[in-house]
Design an enzyme around this catalytic site. Sequence first.
Site, PDB file in Angstrom:
ATOM      1  N   HIS A   1      -7.397  -5.989   0.461  1.00  0.00           N
ATOM      2  CA  HIS A   1      -6.223  -5.122   0.465  1.00  0.00           C
ATOM      3  C   HIS A   1      -5.133  -5.619   1.426  1.00  0.00           C
ATOM      4  O   HIS A   1      -3.957  -5.432   1.177  1.00  0.00           O
ATOM      5  CB  HIS A   1      -6.649  -3.700   0.826  1.00  0.00           C
ATOM      6  CG  HIS A   1      -5.561  -2.687   0.678  1.00  0.00           C
ATOM      7  ND1 HIS A   1      -4.817  -2.556  -0.477  1.00  0.00           N
ATOM      8  CD2 HIS A   1      -5.074  -1.749   1.545  1.00  0.00           C
ATOM      9  CE1 HIS A   1      -3.927  -1.582  -0.328  1.00  0.00           C
ATOM     10  NE2 HIS A   1      -4.064  -1.089   0.895  1.00  0.00           N
TER      11      HIS A   1
ATOM     12  N   SER B   1       0.836  -1.201   0.000  1.00  0.00           N
ATOM     13  CA  SER B   1       0.000   0.000   0.000  1.00  0.00           C
ATOM     14  C   SER B   1       0.875   1.258   0.000  1.00  0.00           C
ATOM     15  O   SER B   1       1.661   1.458  -0.920  1.00  0.00           O
ATOM     16  CB  SER B   1      -0.962  -0.052   1.193  1.00  0.00           C
ATOM     17  OG  SER B   1      -2.019   0.849   1.044  1.00  0.00           O
TER      18      SER B   1
END
Length: 256
Positions: free
Chosen positions: A236, A86
């Site tokens: 994610h 990320s």
Amino acid sequence: MQLLHSQIFGSGKPLLILHGFLGMSDNWKRLGNQYAENGYEVHSIDQRNHGKSFHSEDFNYDFLVEDLKFYMSHHKIEKAIILGHSMGGKTVMQFACTYPEMVEKLIVADIAPKYYPPHHQIILDSLNKIDVKSLSSRNEADAILSKYITDFGTRQFLLKNLYWVEKGKLGFRFNLPVLSERMEEVGENINSTDNYNGPTLFLRGDQSEYISVDDYPAIKRHFPHAIIKTIDNAGHWLHAQNPKQFFEYSFDFMKS
């Protein structure tokens, strides 16, 4: 410059791991130990304003890249495999483009080289509703967060950042005021003309919206030798949701 805090496991070829927004090195302890058991010196690093690293008003990818360069210089690491998730993925992408001679291989977890509009506002607003000075327990903080964030896993991820500053006094490890103010910086793209020609692996969660098929051309433009693989049954937080497949894909790439 100030030195980033890290946890170092094992010995062998250096592997540097950078966490995502509001995360910390602890998030990678399980996988870090696995890599270490298989012949790597793993550096799980807290980025500035996160974990046990220093707090600073200066916060963008240029600073995060220079932090990583200074860290490598301090530890006398000339070249390493670098992995980022990320926000950490954006850092390592920009680092590889800026200092390609210091990167043996690049692994990017669930982030693309593109601009992401700010989307952490609910989380930051919820965290800012907690008066840490008056907290007596993590359960009390969880009760406040649960009014705004229904997902238990997300709350637990955030509450890992609570620690006892001293007896009877809790605090957050991340620099909440600066991260709230500079949130837009997290979504920024790498420089538009940058590229890295070394071996690159992008890992995406099959249930995540962070990397779509539409992003593949941009990935290939910036990282011409990129391989893109999908982790099953993962969003994610793919490294936590399917660590077995994450390790398998990343380790095979590292060894190849």
